[in-house]
Write a protein that holds these residues in place. Sequence first.
Motif, PDB file in Angstrom:
ATOM      1  N   SER A  97       0.854  -1.213   0.000  1.00  0.00           N
ATOM      2  CA  SER A  97       0.000   0.000   0.000  1.00  0.00           C
ATOM      3  C   SER A  97       0.875   1.243   0.000  1.00  0.00           C
ATOM      4  CB  SER A  97      -0.887   0.053   1.241  1.00  0.00           C
ATOM      5  OG  SER A  97      -1.606  -1.121   1.360  1.00  0.00           O
ATOM      6  N   ALA A  98       1.969   1.205   0.791  1.00  0.00           N
ATOM      7  CA  ALA A  98       2.839   2.381   0.858  1.00  0.00           C
ATOM      8  C   ALA A  98       3.440   2.692  -0.513  1.00  0.00           C
ATOM      9  CB  ALA A  98       3.957   2.135   1.879  1.00  0.00           C
ATOM     10  N   ILE A  99       3.886   1.651  -1.205  1.00  0.00           N
ATOM     11  CA  ILE A  99       4.496   1.874  -2.521  1.00  0.00           C
ATOM     12  C   ILE A  99       3.448   2.359  -3.514  1.00  0.00           C
ATOM     13  CG2 ILE A  99       5.602   0.661  -4.468  1.00  0.00           C
ATOM     14  CD1 ILE A  99       7.152  -0.987  -2.336  1.00  0.00           C
ATOM     15  N   GLU A 100       2.261   1.800  -3.415  1.00  0.00           N
ATOM     16  CA  GLU A 100       1.205   2.206  -4.363  1.00  0.00           C
ATOM     17  C   GLU A 100       0.707   3.626  -4.116  1.00  0.00           C
ATOM     18  OE1 GLU A 100       0.038  -2.441  -4.727  1.00  0.00           O
ATOM     19  OE2 GLU A 100      -1.376  -1.122  -3.665  1.00  0.00           O
ATOM     20  N   THR A 101       0.786   4.092  -2.853  1.00  0.00           N
ATOM     21  CA  THR A 101       0.186   5.404  -2.556  1.00  0.00           C
ATOM     22  C   THR A 101       1.228   6.485  -2.266  1.00  0.00           C
ATOM     23  OG1 THR A 101       0.010   4.820  -0.209  1.00  0.00           O
ATOM     24  CG2 THR A 101      -1.906   4.341  -1.584  1.00  0.00           C
ATOM     25  N   ALA A 102       2.511   6.135  -2.355  1.00  0.00           N
ATOM     26  CA  ALA A 102       3.551   7.132  -2.027  1.00  0.00           C
ATOM     27  C   ALA A 102       3.579   8.234  -3.092  1.00  0.00           C
ATOM     28  CB  ALA A 102       4.904   6.459  -1.923  1.00  0.00           C
TER      29      ALA A 102
END
Length: 472
Positions: free
Chosen positions: A467-472
């Motif tokens: 999620s972090a990589i997708e929303t960073a």
Amino acid sequence: MDLHVTLDRAAGRLAGQLADELRAAVRDGRLSPGDRLPSSRDLAGDLEVSRGVVVTAYEQLVAEGFILSRQGDGTRVAPFPAVRAPEPTSEAHRRALRFAAGTDAGPADPPGIVYDLRPGKPDLASFPRERWTAAVRDVLRELPHSALNYPDPAGVPALRTALAGHLARVRAAVTDPDEIVITAGVAQMLAVVPRILIEEGHRVLAVEDPLGHHQIPMIRATGVEMAGVPVDEEGIDVGALARTGARAVLVTPAHQFPTGVVLSPRRRAALVEWARAVDALIIEDDYDGEFRYDRDPVGCLQGLAPERVVLAGSVSKALSPALRLGWAVAPPWLAVRLRAARALHDLGSSVLDQHVLAHLIAGGDHARHLRLMRRKYRARRDAFVAALRARLPAVRIHGVSAGLHAYAELPEACEETRVVTRAAELGVAIEGVTPMRVRHPGPPAIVVGYARLTEHRLTEAVGLLASAIETA
Ligand SMILES: Cc1ncc(COP(=O)(O)O)c(C=O)c1O
């Protein structure tokens, strides 16, 4: 080749035994540089073992740089005789070294973090508390009062002897208890050796780029100039190292920190050749060398060139960094200087802790603990890598199955600092590689310590990381 090889069939680990025998033959000169070894088929026939045993032993020695295997030329002993060259032991300089004041107590858990995946720490919950307590009791029962005096600053003989055996067995090091100096961890070596180098007229210490971010300020504080040398899939670029003009280098050959690659046999040979040609010192940081999961650990570089390499290790990964207990296996001239440094600065490490560790090593408990932890960490690494491959196929894991951390290269479009910040917001602490770089930029990447979480929690953490990589 007419070589006497003895294998103890009842003891198992035949490939390991064969590698040990061949390594010893190279070291003591029974096998010379360039000697051709029999084909795996012939040697297997002579020894009445399966061919796989010989192939595995040969592969191990190729990886360590002892032998070379070339299409059409068979298998030969590598061109560098791994013999111990005598070094002067008489230059016991007593000059004071100045340590930078203050030590970093290490990062506390940041608030809001549920999954702490920062690299560098072992599973603290697995510390063998009961065995340690039992060993303390045994040691206190056995030690005479006189042993509770100030120790030899190089360490108590019982520990140096136990470590000499352990490092020869587990790391294929060339060890003599007289050349082992007990330290307060690898960190102390990184604080002391550059200062000795400066006293010897060095100005520059070459380092791998990237390298451990905690090591960077420690080395800078010594006053030595750091020359960053790029690292690729084979480890440090020895050509680039030679161009720095440095005559000392800090390397992590077993498992480069942070990229996770192993120094290749070619580069091992080239690094030793460079050191011999320019009269250089190699500092081998063997911080996690006891942890290799897919095969036997590649032996340390020190075993290949003991007169050129100081091997630095500690119990920080195998047991706990709280102990602040480590060792340096040094060429004689440097062992003298390191002992002097301890005499001048802190009078050595805790006698009691040294005896307890010696007791655990000599009694086999330490080896048992390492075996247990290897199984645990391997399962954790496998779970982490599997979850990452499933959830984030565009993220590429570098390096070998070893150690307590993994290096994951992010897709080019990712902004590394944003990924790290976003992951922290979601409760996952990781580190980016950028603060670990000295000079050479590179693709965005994260460094993840998987040692402290169970497989299940690692899988959960990877979900949040995605999620972090997708929303960073
Ligand atoms: C690259 C590297 N070297 C050395 C160490 C260990 O240092 P010490 O033995 O002082 O605890 C670590 C620990 O995190 C490390 O990552």
